[in-house]
Each structure stands twice: as C-alpha cells, then as structure tokens.
Design an enzyme around this catalytic site. Structure first.
Site, PDB file in Angstrom:
ATOM      1  N   ASP A  55       0.837  -1.197   0.000  1.00 44.88           N
ATOM      2  CA  ASP A  55       0.000   0.000   0.000  1.00 44.88           C
ATOM      3  C   ASP A  55       0.879   1.257   0.000  1.00 44.88           C
ATOM      4  O   ASP A  55       2.100   1.190   0.172  1.00 44.88           O
ATOM      5  CB  ASP A  55      -0.903  -0.025   1.234  1.00 44.88           C
ATOM      6  CG  ASP A  55      -2.228   0.684   1.021  1.00 44.88           C
ATOM      7  OD1 ASP A  55      -2.307   1.540   0.112  1.00 44.88           O
ATOM      8  OD2 ASP A  55      -3.180   0.388   1.758  1.00 44.88           O
ATOM      9  N   GLU A  95       2.692   5.253  -3.932  1.00 43.99           N
ATOM     10  CA  GLU A  95       2.998   6.391  -4.814  1.00 43.99           C
ATOM     11  C   GLU A  95       4.378   7.016  -4.557  1.00 43.99           C
ATOM     12  O   GLU A  95       5.036   7.365  -5.547  1.00 43.99           O
ATOM     13  CB  GLU A  95       1.897   7.449  -4.677  1.00 43.99           C
ATOM     14  CG  GLU A  95       0.520   6.972  -5.073  1.00 43.99           C
ATOM     15  CD  GLU A  95      -0.181   6.211  -3.952  1.00 43.99           C
ATOM     16  OE1 GLU A  95      -1.106   5.455  -4.250  1.00 43.99           O
ATOM     17  OE2 GLU A  95       0.240   6.363  -2.788  1.00 43.99           O
ATOM     18  N   ASP A 120      -7.973   5.034  -3.309  1.00 42.41           N
ATOM     19  CA  ASP A 120      -9.066   5.349  -2.392  1.00 42.41           C
ATOM     20  C   ASP A 120     -10.151   6.167  -3.090  1.00 42.41           C
ATOM     21  O   ASP A 120     -10.385   7.345  -2.783  1.00 42.41           O
ATOM     22  CB  ASP A 120      -8.529   6.109  -1.184  1.00 42.41           C
ATOM     23  CG  ASP A 120      -7.577   5.268  -0.349  1.00 42.41           C
ATOM     24  OD1 ASP A 120      -7.524   4.045  -0.557  1.00 42.41           O
ATOM     25  OD2 ASP A 120      -6.886   5.841   0.516  1.00 42.41           O
TER      26      ASP A 120
END
Length: 690
Positions: free
Chosen positions: A402, A405, A472
C-alpha cells in the site's frame, strides 16, 4: 550538425547537444539527448534484453540553396547542400532533415509524427519567429540537472490512449493535460498508443506533464539528466502493446488464486474476526480465493510484524486458511514511525527518504512517519528481510504493498530526495522499485508466479508481479464510470493486472439504498475485471475500544463488507455473480496466459480487437473482456435497459436472453439490477454461460 554512425546507432552533435538514435526492439527506435560530455546511463523502464538489430542507415545529399535565389546563376553562386539521414528499423523509419528535424514514418511511408520546431533559422521555408525548439534542455542554476521539454506536431485526426490511471472521464486522452506524477488513485505510466499507428514511451520518471493539445503534443520534465524516449510502429494496437511489453517486460503467469474472488475490507481487526469470515464463506459454499489482513495489524508502522494482542497465532491462522484453500494476503506500508524499532537502523544506513530542507516527515496520520527509500537497494533488502522473518516465514506468500505512490502529505516533490536523486527527478520510479524489492525477495525464496497488490505503477512495474488497484476512490456512480476508462488505459499502458475497490472506498454507507444499488452494479463489473476484489471503508466506523495502547494510537474498522451484508435479495444477486466468475475461470486463465506471453490487456477497448471498425474508436462505455466477451458496465442509477454497440463483422449473442445479433449495429440490452449486459462473440471457444 555533425553526424556519425557505427553501423548500430546514429549520433548527431549540434549546438552543444548530443543526440543518440538506435534500434531498440523490433520496429522500434530509442532516442536520447544530453548536453553533458557523457550520456547518462540510466535505462529506467527499458531494462529488458533486446535483440541485436542492425538498422538501415542511409545518407542523401540534398539541395539547401535558399529558394529566394531563383536564377541558375544566383543558385550556382550561393549553392548550399545538406545531409538528410534515413534511419530504418523494421517498419519504423526516422527521417532527419539537414536542420536536424526528426519525422517518423511507417512501412507505407505514411507520417506518424513529427517534431515541432518554431524558429526562423531559415526563412525560405515555413518559419515561426518564436525561437522554441522541439528538444529543449535548460540547465537548472546551481545544479548539474536540467528542465526538459519535447514537442511534436498535433494532428486533428489523432486519438491517444494509455498513459496509466487518471481520475477523469476520458478514454481518449487527446485534448487532456496529464500530470506526470503519482498520487493516491493516480498512476502515471507514460506510454501512449496513437490511432495513427505508433506507440510512444516517455522514458523518464521525473515529475512533469504530458499535454495532448490541439496545437501541439508536449512532454516536460522538471528535473532530469537527459531526453529519453522510445517509439514503435505497428499495424494494430495489439502489435503496439506486444512491441512495448517486449522491451519493458511482461507479467508472470498469474497464480490460480488471482483469478478467483478476493474478500477484503477496512479492516479485519483480529485473527478470530478474519477467520470467522473465511469460515462463513465456506459454510455457505461460496467460492473465495483470497482474504486480506489490512493495515494496522502491526505493533507499529515500520515494525513489519503482527501485533500479538490481536493476532496471537498467525501460523495457525495461515494454516487454517490454506486448508480452506484461501490465500492469505497481508498489508505492508512503506511508512516508518519515528518510534519503530526499525527507524534508527534505517535512518543510520540512509534507508529513509530525506529532505533537502525542513524536517523530513512524510505523513502524520496515526504517527509521525517517513517513507523508506525503495530506490535504495539496501533499503529494499532490509525491508524484505523484516517481512520475510515476520510474514513469509509464517506462511505469507502475497503482499499488499500500500501507499506505493508514495502518498506524500502534501505532494511537495521539490523537498524530498531519494538514493536515485531528487524526488523531482525520479519519484515516479518509486512504485516500481517498491514492487521489485518484494519480487526479488520472493524469487530468491524460489517462488514462481509472484503476485503482489500494489497501489501504483510505473512503466515496467508489470514484470515485477504488480497487481495495481485504483486507490481510495469514492463510492459513487461517477467514480465507477471513471474507473472503467482508468482500467482500460492502464491495460494499454502495459499494466494488465488491475482492479478496483468494488463499491468504491470512500463514502459508502451500508444502510443507504443508493449505495446498495451502486454496490451491486460495481460487483457485477468486478466479475469482468482482471482481478475480482471486494474492498471498502464502510461508514460509520466502529468505535475504538481504547484510543491508545502502550502509547500507540489504535485504529478501528468500518462496517461489514461481506456479500451477505446487504440483505437476502442482494445476497442472492451477488452469489450468482460469484458463481459466474467461477464458470469464467478457464476463459480468464487463458486471458492471463496471453497477458503473460504477449503483454495483452485482459480488459481492452473495442478498437483493440476491432481496429478496422471506425465506430469502435469512438466507443468508451463498453469494452472487451478478453477476445470474446463484450461488456457494458452500468454506471448510472435506475437503469433497466441500455444501448450497446456491437462491432461489425461478427455475430453476437446477448448472454442474458440468448438473442443473437449481427454486428455493426446498436441494440437495446436488458440491464435490470441482476443483469450486466454481456455479449458473446459467436466464435468463442468457451461455453461460458449455462
């Protein structure tokens, strides 16, 4: 302009710059340019072995005498000549005129694209006195780095696809300005496919922009060492993706659990809670292939281990899941809390992202944290070793990587620095290196067919077993519609393993009838997504039992997110879709094999399969799931019927009714809540529907 070739590559020196052109894979050319004495050696996405190809290089002397000398005597007195160079590799030809302007042509000698120079270096041909070069490296004062711009002509007939995952409404990116940067739900994968018959990779992980405007196509980088791009020519989108994936890599063959249903939520708080859900799926006879241990199962961000208070015996949990033939997946975050047992050792060894100014704090949510530097080989190894001893050695074989980025708060790229260089120069490589560290670690343990769920990607991530999801996103039909084009463009950008949070991540209320309708529509679409994964943050949150334990803030959980959560009527619909995915398993397996062997997207726009049908190039609301299933997701509320275009040249059978139609027409398809419009191409080799 000075020209030199060694039989393999062409070098042009002009005005303090050196440009290098070479064959790089079949029907492909790589171009690099520098203002330094030596070319920077980073290959970035182009790390796959390539065949040893010898291009055809031809020189032609051309008359450059200014056109305003008209008489024979004047032209003889002022005669000028120049050299035109033709560089051909297979079906792609680059023509460099005597002024250094590069144009690209296919095997039919049709222009694909051309550099845009706006100057008046000569006035006897079309000129624009703007003094804007097509290739522009400008030094950044006080550094050895440059800003970069690369400009091409714009074409009215051009459509542009690929480029990764952007939260907008446009499958065709012509007319869009795209930020070349990663953010939560945005993945910049800078490979585009043009309707004019070429593919183009901006081989540069710098923060920048890509502008596909009406007046020009422009690529920029805010901080870089060189210009570096790769271009290919092909007769079809399918050939272009095959050429591209040959030089950037292809996914492994997906493990079998990747084809089935993944159960997930924010979040299962304890070992017993997760096992109870797994047991209930089995008790009901429902197919389930994977279940996810989400974030904050750990003692502290950066400790990379189960908290024994809530997960007292992970080995026993994993053993029971495997006995039920359910693959356990565990969440890893790159955030290292300043109180973590690993913070000190990692900081001392330079394994954390640093800051050029100010405090280096990357996130303050649930702790004061800094991201580990995934571009540092030592940091990759350190994090993998911690995860190996605390997860892999207990039986975990699939990781949820997770925050890939990474998700800076805020995204002030000019502040941060990696082992590879300033964040402005290389930040987009982070998710690839994050995936690579775990891929390398798993392969060292002898694991085949590596798959890890990763919340971002860059060009080449696919070869490290990265299954990307779209972050998200909001629980709304508008967001769902945006994910359809995002997934199609990710596939065209070389990332065939892709998924979403079914139902959206943010804002879904289980008691809201509108959300329940959305959930059913999204679940149906999930059946026809590369990976079928139910996830989300369902409001309202459960209250925390306690706020802090041992000084560590505790995190709660959203509401239930299993297929029996929303009542019996919805349960029966979702159950039918689960069983449909199971029937599709042999078909999906072959789609995944094609992705592994050829780089083919699993979900693909209509024009990918039917490029000869002009209507398919303008269709953005339907797509092909594999070669034979045409899918029209329902992305609006209250729909019971919808129009579907069927590509010409084939017979199509509506799955819901069994009605057959000739292609080349738009038909009205049944689309009540329990039906997603699907049409089967009549020559499909699989008996998909009962």
């Amino acid at each position: 302009m000075t020209i030199h070739d060694d039989g393999k590559r062409l070098t042009l020196s002009q005005g303090g710059t050196t440009l290098r052109m070479e064959a790089w894979g079949e029907h492909s050319i790589r171009v690099r340019m520098t203002k330094e004495a030596e070319m920077n050696t980073e290959d970035w996405a182009l790390t796959e072995p390539i065949p040893d190809l010898t291009p055809e290089i031809h020189y032609e002397t051309v008359d450059m005498t200014p056109a305003f000398y008209r008489t024979a005597e004047e032209r003889a007195a002022h005669a000028e000549t120049g050299t035109k160079v033709t560089f051909r590799n297979g079906n792609l030809t680059a023509v460099i005129d005597p002024e250094g302007v590069i144009s690209y042509y296919n095997e039919k000698n049709e222009l694909l694209t051309k550099e845009l120079w706006q100057n008046r270096n000569r006035i006897d041909r079309f000129c624009v006195p703007l003094r804007i070069d097509a290739r522009e490296l400008k030094p950044i004062t006080g550094t050895t780095d440059y800003t970069l711009a690369m400009r091409f002509e714009a074409f009215d007939d051009e459509k542009i696809f690929g480029m990764g995952q952007y939260q907008d409404d446009f499958l065709d990116k012509k007319g869009c300005i795209l930020e070349l940067a990663h953010r939560n739900s945005q993945a910049s994968v800078p490979f585009m496919i043009s309707s004019r018959g070429y593919g183009f990779l901006w081989n540069n992980p710098s923060i920048g922009t890509a502008s596909f405007a009406k007046n020009k196509t422009e690529w920029t980088a805010l901080n870089t060492k060189k210009l570096d791009y790769w271009i290919c020519a092909g007769d079809s989108p399918k050939q272009l993706t095959e050429l591209y994936s040959a030089v950037t890599g292809r996914v492994p063959m997906i493990p079998e659990y990747g084809i089935g249903f993944w159960q997930c939520k924010l979040r299962y708080r304890t070992q017993e809670e997760l096992l109870a859900v797994a047991r209930e799926y089995k008790r009901r006879g429902l197919p389930i292939d994977a279940i996810v241990v989400d974030f904050f199962h750990w003692t502290m961000q950066g400790d990379f281990k189960f908290d024994p208070k809530d997960w007292p015996d992970p080995e026993a949990m994993i053993r029971e899941l495997r006995e039920m033939q359910i693959e356990p997946v565990v969440s890893v975050w790159p955030t290292i809390d300043e109180r973590s047992e690993n913070y000190g050792p990692m900081a001392d060894q330079g394994y954390l992202i640093t800051s050029d100014r100010g405090l280096c704090v990357n996130m303050t949510w649930m702790g004061t944290t800094t991201f580990y530097d995934a571009t540092h080989p030592g940091a990759q190894k350190y994090v993998w070793e911690r995860c190996k001893e605390n997860y892999y050695d207990k039986g975990i074989r699939c990781f949820w990587l997770d925050e890939a980025e990474p998700e800076y708060g805020p995204y002030d790229f000019d502040i941060y620095r990696y082992h590879k260089g300033p964040a402005l120069q290389c930040s987009n490589i982070y998710p690839l290196m994050y995936a690579k560290g775990f891929y390398d670690g798993l392969r060292e343990q002898g694991q085949e067919n590596v798959l890890n769920l990763v919340r971002c990607a860059w060009a080449g991530s696919q070869k490290y077993g990265a299954l990307t999801w779209s972050g998200d996103i909001h629980s709304s039909f508008r967001s769902m519609k945006q994910q359809v084009q995002a997934g199609l463009n990710m596939g065209l950008a070389g990332i065939p393993w892709w998924t979403t949070d079914i139902g959206g991540f943010l804002g879904g209320n289980n008691e809201d009838p509108a959300f329940r309708e959305l959930l059913v529509r999204w679940f149906a679409w999930g059946v026809f997504s590369p990976v079928f994964r139910l996830h989300g943050e369902r409001s309202p949150y459960y209250e925390r039992d306690v706020e802090y334990i041992d000084g560590v803030r505790q995190f709660s959980s959203g509401q239930d997110n299993e297929i029996w959560t929303w009542g019996e009527e919805i349960y029966e619909i979702l159950k039918s879709y689960l069983l449909l995915r199971e029937r599709l398993r042999p078909y999906i397996r072959e789609c995944m094999r094609e992705a592994h062997e050829l780089g083919t997207p699993v979900m693909r726009p209509l024009f990918y399969e039917f490029p000869e049908d002009a209507a398919c190039w303008n269709n953005a609301d339907s797509y092909m799931f594999g070669p034979d299933l045409l899918v029209k997701p329902i992305t609006d509320a209250g729909v019971t019927q919808t129009d579907v275009y069927l590509p010409a040249g084939h017979r199509w059978t509506e799955a819901a009714t069994g009605t057959s139609y000739d292609g080349g027409q738009t038909v009205a398809a049944k689309a009540t809540l329990e039906i997603i419009p699907v049409f089967v191409r009549d020559d499909c080799a699989y008996d998909i529907y009962e």
